[in-house]
Design an enzyme around this catalytic site. Structure first.
Site, mmCIF file in Angstrom:
data_model
loop_
_atom_site.group_PDB
_atom_site.id
_atom_site.type_symbol
_atom_site.label_atom_id
_atom_site.label_comp_id
_atom_site.label_asym_id
_atom_site.label_seq_id
_atom_site.Cartn_x
_atom_site.Cartn_y
_atom_site.Cartn_z
ATOM 1 C CB CYS A 79 -2.063 1.599 6.437
ATOM 2 S SG CYS A 79 -1.625 1.032 4.675
ATOM 3 C CD GLU B 48 -2.098 4.221 3.100
ATOM 4 O OE1 GLU B 48 -3.514 4.494 2.997
ATOM 5 O OE2 GLU B 48 -2.039 3.315 1.950
ATOM 6 C CG HIS C 17 -2.013 -0.896 1.203
ATOM 7 N ND1 HIS C 17 -3.638 -0.561 2.073
ATOM 8 C CD2 HIS C 17 -2.322 -2.183 0.390
ATOM 9 C CE1 HIS C 17 -4.174 -2.184 1.894
ATOM 10 N NE2 HIS C 17 -3.576 -3.145 0.836
ATOM 11 C CB CYS D 153 -6.384 -1.021 5.400
ATOM 12 S SG CYS D 153 -4.882 -0.755 5.304
#
Length: 175
Positions: free
Chosen positions: A90, A59, A57, A87
């Site tokens: 993260c 992040e 991801h 999410c």
């Protein structure tokens, strides 16, 4: 923090999101900024498909780059600008890294974990709670996401139709 300053950094995160879309990844981008100098320490976009990594991801990738650049897994005092509500994975990484402030554009009712879902930073077991600013340039981010997934669904429908036509033609030829 000023709106103009935050907007400038969110535009940089949106540029990362566009880079993700250009390679077929969900258009989510993140940057990490040192607020004392306004230097962008790290920038990244979603890459779980291309990296074959479920943790790819935006992040997480930005946190990894910033930690390497700072030579420290603690990123205390830094800010993250991200185009979609983080999410749970993260949010956990943001907490462990001790990010000071998170600014995100669009909220994510299905997968978000800051204002939605588990509300990670509100949990008593959360190690660190960053300041949260939500909604900056949300419309821009949401439109990019909607357009991307609309195009993806169209491509998948066209592929499915082509496959059906191919199977039908093969059956006809074999009959």
């Amino acid at each position: 923090m000023t709106d103009a300053r935050d907007s400038m950094f969110m535009k940089a995160a949106l540029a990362q999101a566009q880079a993700a879309a250009a390679i077929g990844e969900a258009p989510i981008g993140a940057i990490i900024v040192d607020p004392t100098t306004d230097e962008i320490i790290a920038e990244a976009h979603n890459q779980p498909i291309s990296l074959k990594d479920p943790t790819g991801h935006a992040e997480i990738l930005a946190l990894r780059k910033a930690a390497i650049k700072r030579d420290n897994y603690r990123l205390t005092g830094l800010e993250m600008f991200v185009t979609l509500e983080p999410c749970a994975m993260c949010a956990g990484a943001i907490s462990h890294a001790r990010i000071k402030r998170v600014v995100f554009a669009a909220d994510d009712a299905k997968g978000g974990a800051v204002l939605n879902g588990p509300k990670f930073f509100d949990q008593p077991t959360c190690h660190w709670r960053p300041e949260i600013s939500a909604g900056l340039m949300a419309e821009d981010s949401a439109k990019m996401l909607k357009d991307f997934f609309k195009a993806r669904r169209k491509e998948q429908a066209e592929e499915k139709a082509q496959n059906k036509a191919k199977i039908k033609a093969e059956k006809k030829d074999g009959a």
